[in-house]
Design a protein around this motif. Structure first.
Motif, short mmCIF file in Angstrom:
data_model
loop_
_atom_site.label_atom_id
_atom_site.label_comp_id
_atom_site.label_asym_id
_atom_site.label_seq_id
_atom_site.Cartn_x
_atom_site.Cartn_y
_atom_site.Cartn_z
N PRO A 1 -0.94 9.20 -0.20
CA PRO A 1 -0.31 8.14 -0.99
C PRO A 1 -1.29 6.98 -1.27
O PRO A 1 -2.13 6.67 -0.42
N SER A 2 -1.13 6.37 -2.44
CA SER A 2 -1.99 5.23 -2.81
C SER A 2 -1.96 4.13 -1.75
O SER A 2 -2.98 3.50 -1.46
N GLN A 3 -0.77 3.90 -1.21
CA GLN A 3 -0.61 2.81 -0.25
C GLN A 3 -1.49 3.02 0.98
O GLN A 3 -2.07 2.07 1.53
N VAL A 4 -1.58 4.27 1.38
CA VAL A 4 -2.39 4.62 2.56
C VAL A 4 -3.87 4.35 2.29
O VAL A 4 -4.58 3.75 3.12
N PHE A 5 -4.34 4.74 1.12
CA PHE A 5 -5.76 4.54 0.77
C PHE A 5 -6.05 3.04 0.68
O PHE A 5 -7.06 2.55 1.18
N TRP A 6 -5.16 2.31 0.03
CA TRP A 6 -5.35 0.86 -0.13
C TRP A 6 -5.45 0.18 1.24
O TRP A 6 -6.31 -0.67 1.47
N GLN A 7 -4.57 0.61 2.18
CA GLN A 7 -4.62 0.01 3.53
C GLN A 7 -5.96 0.31 4.21
O GLN A 7 -6.51 -0.55 4.90
N SER A 8 -6.47 1.51 4.00
CA SER A 8 -7.77 1.85 4.59
C SER A 8 -8.87 0.94 4.03
O SER A 8 -9.73 0.45 4.76
N LEU A 9 -8.82 0.71 2.72
CA LEU A 9 -9.84 -0.15 2.11
C LEU A 9 -9.70 -1.60 2.58
O LEU A 9 -10.69 -2.30 2.77
N GLN A 10 -8.46 -2.02 2.79
CA GLN A 10 -8.22 -3.37 3.31
C GLN A 10 -8.85 -3.53 4.70
O GLN A 10 -9.40 -4.58 5.04
N ALA B 1 3.06 -8.28 -8.02
CA ALA B 1 2.95 -6.84 -7.72
C ALA B 1 2.18 -6.65 -6.42
O ALA B 1 1.18 -7.33 -6.17
N PRO B 2 2.65 -5.74 -5.56
CA PRO B 2 1.90 -5.53 -4.31
C PRO B 2 0.50 -4.96 -4.57
O PRO B 2 0.29 -4.24 -5.56
N GLY B 3 -0.43 -5.30 -3.68
CA GLY B 3 -1.83 -4.88 -3.85
C GLY B 3 -1.98 -3.38 -4.02
O GLY B 3 -2.80 -2.91 -4.81
N TRP B 4 -1.19 -2.62 -3.29
CA TRP B 4 -1.36 -1.16 -3.36
C TRP B 4 -1.00 -0.61 -4.74
O TRP B 4 -1.57 0.38 -5.18
#
Ligand SMILES: [Fe+2]
Length: 254
Positions: free
Chosen positions: A145-154, A238-241
């Motif tokens: 999921p996009s959200q998971v990748f975004w959290q990793s980058l964060q 809009a949320p970052g993810w």
């Protein structure tokens, strides 16, 4: 600590980190011959291979190198190349030649991990990111999921700005060109593209970058930026993810 960069295949990077006593660690050996020759020439002792994720263009040389050197092979629990001696987890500190923190960074793949060589007096930390974070870009989403990748980058973005970033591929010029489609009037980005083009023309790698530079130029780490949101026609709330997901969709079509 010395980092040696081996370009391999079309655009892969293999990294060898060496201490002062002639011991070394390899990261993502996509092929064996190049690095084995160097290790022999320099009479180095290979202690370990660190794998960021199980794709063949990061692991192709592991079997040969392990057979010839007997070194330890390190990867995430969910990695599946079948040669691992040590499975690592998020937050674990590896005490190899240097203290190295494992950062679990799912997104490109489920088994993606980054290796963070901790800073020492007078030397910034070094981060080996595989296909998670590229210089001014990031890897493709492959089933996560996009959200998971975004959290990793964060998570990577929260490291000290001086942290050096060594990624798995030379995609910097293309990533700069994509970033400029979002911000065509960003003069710093234009200058950066020129600099990258000069380096690439001379056959020089554009690694390492730093976390600070990535927070300046990498759209995937700038999901809160007003101008990026404007370019994507996404509202401030809009949320970052979601901004990340739209950026990734556009980059896939770029
Ligand atoms: Fe990959």
């Amino acid at each position: 600590m010395k980092v040696r960069i081996f370009p391999a295949y079309e655009d892969n990077y293999i990294y060898l980190i060496e201490d002062e006593k002639g011991s070394a660690i390899l990261i993502d050996p996509s092929e064996a011959r190049l690095v084995l020759e160097y290790i022999k020439q320099q009479s180095l002792t290979l202690t370990a291979i660190l794998i960021t994720h199980s794709h063949a263009d990061h692991t192709g040389g592991v079997e040969t190198i392990k057979t010839l050197t007997g070194c330890l092979v390190v990867s995430a629990q969910s990695g599946s190349i079948g040669l691992q001696d040590l499975h690592v987890q998020d937050g674990q500190i590896l005490d190899l030649l240097f203290p190295i923190r494992v950062l679990s960074t799912p997104g490109h793949t489920l088994d993606s991990v980054c290796y963070y060589v901790l800073p020492s007096p007078g030397q910034p930390g070094s981060l080996f990111t595989g296909d998670c974070l590229f210089i001014h870009g990031c890897g493709r989403l492959m089933g996560q999921p996009s959200q998971v990748f975004w959290q990793s980058l964060q998570k990577l973005s929260a490291l000290p700005p001086e942290t050096l970033v060594y990624c798995g591929h030379e995609y910097t010029e293309e990533n700069c060109r994509f970033a400029l489609t979002l911000e065509p009037n960003n003069l710093h980005l234009r200058q950066r593209l020129e600099e990258v083009r000069r380096q690439t023309k001379q056959g020089l790698p554009t690694v390492p970058s730093s976390i600070g530079l990535e927070k300046t130029f990498n759209p995937f780490l700038r999901t809160e930026s007003e101008s990026i949101r404007r370019a994507l026609a996404m509202p401030p709330e809009a949320p970052g993810w979601q901004v990340f997901a739209e950026l990734r969709r556009r980059k896939d079509r770029f």
